[in-house]
Design a protein around this motif. Structure first.
Motif, PDB file in Angstrom:
ATOM      1  N   GLY A   1       0.797  -1.218   0.000  1.00  0.00           N
ATOM      2  CA  GLY A   1       0.000   0.000   0.000  1.00  0.00           C
ATOM      3  C   GLY A   1       0.830   1.269   0.000  1.00  0.00           C
ATOM      4  O   GLY A   1       0.309   2.352   0.282  1.00  0.00           O
ATOM      5  N   THR A   2       2.114   1.168  -0.352  1.00  0.00           N
ATOM      6  CA  THR A   2       2.944   2.370  -0.436  1.00  0.00           C
ATOM      7  C   THR A   2       2.657   3.104  -1.743  1.00  0.00           C
ATOM      8  O   THR A   2       2.084   2.553  -2.687  1.00  0.00           O
ATOM      9  N   LEU A   3       3.084   4.357  -1.803  1.00  0.00           N
ATOM     10  CA  LEU A   3       2.927   5.125  -3.032  1.00  0.00           C
ATOM     11  C   LEU A   3       3.730   4.471  -4.154  1.00  0.00           C
ATOM     12  O   LEU A   3       3.268   4.397  -5.302  1.00  0.00           O
ATOM     13  N   TYR A   4       4.913   3.973  -3.853  1.00  0.00           N
ATOM     14  CA  TYR A   4       5.744   3.270  -4.828  1.00  0.00           C
ATOM     15  C   TYR A   4       5.013   2.049  -5.378  1.00  0.00           C
ATOM     16  O   TYR A   4       4.982   1.804  -6.594  1.00  0.00           O
ATOM     17  N   ASP A   5       4.404   1.280  -4.501  1.00  0.00           N
ATOM     18  CA  ASP A   5       3.665   0.079  -4.905  1.00  0.00           C
ATOM     19  C   ASP A   5       2.509   0.427  -5.834  1.00  0.00           C
ATOM     20  O   ASP A   5       2.239  -0.282  -6.805  1.00  0.00           O
ATOM     21  N   SER A   6       1.830   1.541  -5.583  1.00  0.00           N
ATOM     22  CA  SER A   6       0.660   1.899  -6.393  1.00  0.00           C
ATOM     23  C   SER A   6       1.035   2.290  -7.823  1.00  0.00           C
ATOM     24  O   SER A   6       0.226   2.124  -8.736  1.00  0.00           O
ATOM     25  N   PHE A   7       2.249   2.791  -8.040  1.00  0.00           N
ATOM     26  CA  PHE A   7       2.677   3.119  -9.404  1.00  0.00           C
ATOM     27  C   PHE A   7       3.258   1.904 -10.130  1.00  0.00           C
ATOM     28  O   PHE A   7       3.138   1.796 -11.347  1.00  0.00           O
ATOM     29  N   GLU A   8       3.884   0.997  -9.397  1.00  0.00           N
ATOM     30  CA  GLU A   8       4.433  -0.197 -10.029  1.00  0.00           C
ATOM     31  C   GLU A   8       3.365  -1.253 -10.293  1.00  0.00           C
ATOM     32  O   GLU A   8       3.475  -2.031 -11.231  1.00  0.00           O
ATOM     33  N   ASN A   9       2.342  -1.310  -9.461  1.00  0.00           N
ATOM     34  CA  ASN A   9       1.231  -2.244  -9.627  1.00  0.00           C
ATOM     35  C   ASN A   9      -0.047  -1.419  -9.786  1.00  0.00           C
ATOM     36  O   ASN A   9      -0.648  -0.998  -8.788  1.00  0.00           O
ATOM     37  N   PRO A  10      -0.480  -1.140 -11.019  1.00  0.00           N
ATOM     38  CA  PRO A  10      -1.479  -0.092 -11.284  1.00  0.00           C
ATOM     39  C   PRO A  10      -2.828  -0.279 -10.604  1.00  0.00           C
ATOM     40  O   PRO A  10      -3.542   0.696 -10.392  1.00  0.00           O
ATOM     41  N   ALA A  11      -3.219  -1.508 -10.269  1.00  0.00           N
ATOM     42  CA  ALA A  11      -4.522  -1.725  -9.625  1.00  0.00           C
ATOM     43  C   ALA A  11      -4.451  -1.563  -8.115  1.00  0.00           C
ATOM     44  O   ALA A  11      -5.475  -1.612  -7.431  1.00  0.00           O
ATOM     45  N   GLN A  12      -3.247  -1.341  -7.587  1.00  0.00           N
ATOM     46  CA  GLN A  12      -3.065  -1.222  -6.143  1.00  0.00           C
ATOM     47  C   GLN A  12      -3.355   0.201  -5.690  1.00  0.00           C
ATOM     48  O   GLN A  12      -3.098   1.171  -6.405  1.00  0.00           O
ATOM     49  N   THR A  13      -3.884   0.342  -4.478  1.00  0.00           N
ATOM     50  CA  THR A  13      -4.164   1.666  -3.927  1.00  0.00           C
ATOM     51  C   THR A  13      -3.218   1.974  -2.777  1.00  0.00           C
ATOM     52  O   THR A  13      -2.682   1.059  -2.140  1.00  0.00           O
ATOM     53  N   THR A  14      -3.030   3.242  -2.525  1.00  0.00           N
ATOM     54  CA  THR A  14      -2.242   3.676  -1.366  1.00  0.00           C
ATOM     55  C   THR A  14      -3.092   4.393  -0.331  1.00  0.00           C
ATOM     56  O   THR A  14      -2.582   4.871   0.676  1.00  0.00           O
ATOM     57  N   PHE A  15      -4.417   4.478  -0.590  1.00  0.00           N
ATOM     58  CA  PHE A  15      -5.320   5.221   0.298  1.00  0.00           C
ATOM     59  C   PHE A  15      -6.229   4.274   1.078  1.00  0.00           C
ATOM     60  O   PHE A  15      -6.612   3.214   0.575  1.00  0.00           O
ATOM     61  N   VAL A  16      -6.589   4.696   2.302  1.00  0.00           N
ATOM     62  CA  VAL A  16      -7.524   3.951   3.142  1.00  0.00           C
ATOM     63  C   VAL A  16      -8.626   4.916   3.564  1.00  0.00           C
ATOM     64  O   VAL A  16      -8.377   5.834   4.361  1.00  0.00           O
ATOM     65  N   PRO A  17      -9.852   4.786   3.022  1.00  0.00           N
ATOM     66  CA  PRO A  17     -10.954   5.694   3.378  1.00  0.00           C
ATOM     67  C   PRO A  17     -11.192   5.738   4.881  1.00  0.00           C
ATOM     68  O   PRO A  17     -11.025   4.731   5.588  1.00  0.00           O
ATOM     69  N   ASP A  18     -11.577   6.935   5.351  1.00  0.00           N
ATOM     70  CA  ASP A  18     -11.840   7.211   6.774  1.00  0.00           C
ATOM     71  C   ASP A  18     -10.570   7.197   7.620  1.00  0.00           C
ATOM     72  O   ASP A  18     -10.658   7.275   8.850  1.00  0.00           O
ATOM     73  N   THR A  19      -9.410   7.091   6.970  1.00  0.00           N
ATOM     74  CA  THR A  19      -8.144   7.036   7.718  1.00  0.00           C
ATOM     75  C   THR A  19      -7.101   7.971   7.130  1.00  0.00           C
ATOM     76  O   THR A  19      -6.510   8.791   7.851  1.00  0.00           O
TER      77      THR A  19
END
Length: 480
Positions: A28-46
């Motif tokens: 869930g890191t920002l790096y992970d979200s750009f390398e794996n396009p379907a991954q998110t780095t955000f958690v709603p309500d948090t």
């Protein structure tokens, strides 16, 4: 070309930009979200709705060298001389080198929907890709002719090759969560080529002339270079449209009924068109290497081979592919205590390079306690290379920092060799490798909140871009 074997093998000691690590999957890191396009780095309500690295580079490393060439190249790099006792002639033995490079200078990602459906992102990164395969006889010849029988010819023993390219990548990323269990993302990139060089020797022939202390060398193959040798400067590293290209990454994320997260990715599928000022040489000729028993044979051999390789130079543009990969991963999380502060989230990954024979299987094992995560990674590829790695991560909803290595033992060995440790320099292990990565980012802006408990008044939500396109095809109402 002269020092390519040394450069490609020890690039990881000096270059500051490297490729993605298996440790980053499902973090869930920002790096992970750009390398794996379907991954998110955000958690709603948090978490907050804007993630940014503030131009602090996020980078990592991936390098290895196999075969009998490990000791000769380490000794040449760190002591200035070749130790070639373990090299053989006539047994079709070769060494393989590989290094990939990737660094994100800028990463910006924005959460676009209160219900968690859409994200957009922009990134600036620099990449490099290098592969090499070279025979034992090539390294032996660099060290002199004492190991060769000068009364017999040698055919096809110098058939080696390498490929290297570097480029900038400017990207737009989009992710949409269609439902509770399915997300789709892509990254569209404009590529700006920095440099390219490839040498492929398909046929070779070597004979010695003892009477006049010389050798005849014949080579046939292909050579390509995008710049003028010896005239590449730091100014050429600046982005330009001289060598344009494009690539795409596409990823899907599916959550199954038994809570497995399945990811499928096609990464960095693209090409670069190198300008008409580039050079191509389809060479097939012979030349004489003088004074083969004298000192500094390495320099004379290089000069002769260089003349042969460049003998058919012509200016021409050409196209090269990027090192695209297909990946499939499966992940599941387990809480290890009743108050849910200690979590184990193993991820199994299978990776296949689309244009080469390389494939790798890896198991990432992150153990999370509150905001701290320690990860143990094991990986194995088709060249029988087994590696283990460690990662330490500090991650809160709005800040993250990680550091680690996917080849801990081998990295320590290379550092020891660089510090003149004879035990590490002359160690002929299953492979020599080095790996290091580190990253950082923060989130800011308002907190993402679901409509039922939001402190802000939403202005109404529309379906995401991809979902609107699908609804227009199927005739469904987009909610306008």
């Amino acid at each position: 070309m002269k020092y390519f074997l040394l450069v490609v093998c020890f690039l990881s000691l000096s270059i500051k930009t490297f490729s993605q690590q298996f440790s980053q999957y499902n973090t869930g890191t920002l790096y992970d979200s750009f390398e794996n396009p379907a991954q998110t780095t955000f958690v709603p309500d948090t978490s907050r709705y804007i993630a940014f690295n503030f131009f602090i580079p996020n980078f990592g490393s991936n390098f290895y060298l196999t075969g009998n060439g490990q000791v000769p190249l380490k000794s040449r790099a760190f002591t200035g001389r070749y130790v070639t006792d373990n090299l053989v002639i006539g047994q079709n033995k070769f060494s393989r080198a590989k290094v990939d490079a990737n660094a994100y200078l800028g990463m910006l990602r924005i959460f676009k929907s209160l219900d968690g459906n859409q994200e957009i992102g922009f990134s600036i990164q620099t990449r490099a890709e290098g592969k090499g395969l070279f025979t034992d006889e090539t390294l032996l010849l660099l060290n002199g002719t004492s190991a060769f029988d000068t009364d017999q010819p040698y055919a096809e023993v110098l058939n080696s090759n390498y490929r290297y390219q570097a480029y900038h990548q400017l990207s737009f990323a989009y992710r949409e969560k269609f439902s509770k269990n399915f997300a789709l993302g892509f990254k569209l990139s404009a590529l700006l080529g920095i440099q390219y060089q490839r040498l492929r020797i398909d046929h070779s022939y070597l004979t010695f002339n003892s009477a006049d202390n010389s050798a005849d060398l014949a080579l046939q193959g292909d050579y390509r270079i995008s710049y003028t040798s010896g005239k590449f400067s730091k100014h050429d590293l600046l982005p330009s449209f001289r060598n344009p290209g494009a690539s795409i990454s596409i990823g899907t994320l599916i959550r199954t009924r038994d809570n497995f997260n399945i990811q499928a990715n096609i990464k960095d599928l693209g090409f670069i068109h190198w300008s008409g000022k580039s050079t191509i040489s389809q060479f097939n000729t012979a030349a004489t290497v003088p004074n083969i028993n004298g000192t500094r044979l390495e320099d004379r051999l290089y000069a002769t081979a260089y003349d042969i390789v460049r003998s058919a130079d012509k200016k021409s543009g050409f196209v090269s592919p990027t090192n695209a990969k297909a990946e499939l991963s499966a992940n599941k999380s387990y809480w290890l205590n009743d108050d849910k502060t200690f979590k184990y989230s193993p991820t199994l990954i299978v990776q296949k390079e689309l244009f080469y024979a390389d494939y790798t299987a890896a198991l990432s094992n992150p153990f999370q306690y509150k905001n701290f995560t320690g990860t143990v990674v094991a990986a194995y590829n088709n060249y029988k290379i087994f590696s283990t790695g460690l990662q330490l991560m500090l991650k809160s909803p709005n800040a993250e920092f990680f550091i680690g290595s996917d080849r801990v033992i081998q990295t320590g060995s290379v550092i020891g060799a660089a510090r003149k440790s004879d035990g590490q320099i002359y160690k002929n292990a299953s492979y020599t490798g080095a790996d290091f990565f580190m990253g950082f980012s923060l989130k800011f802006g308002y907190v993402i909140e679901h409509p039922m408990n939001t402190s802000r008044i939403p202005l109404g939500e529309k379906p995401g871009l991809i979902k609107r396109m699908w609804n227009s095809i199927t005739g469904k109402d987009n909610g306008d």
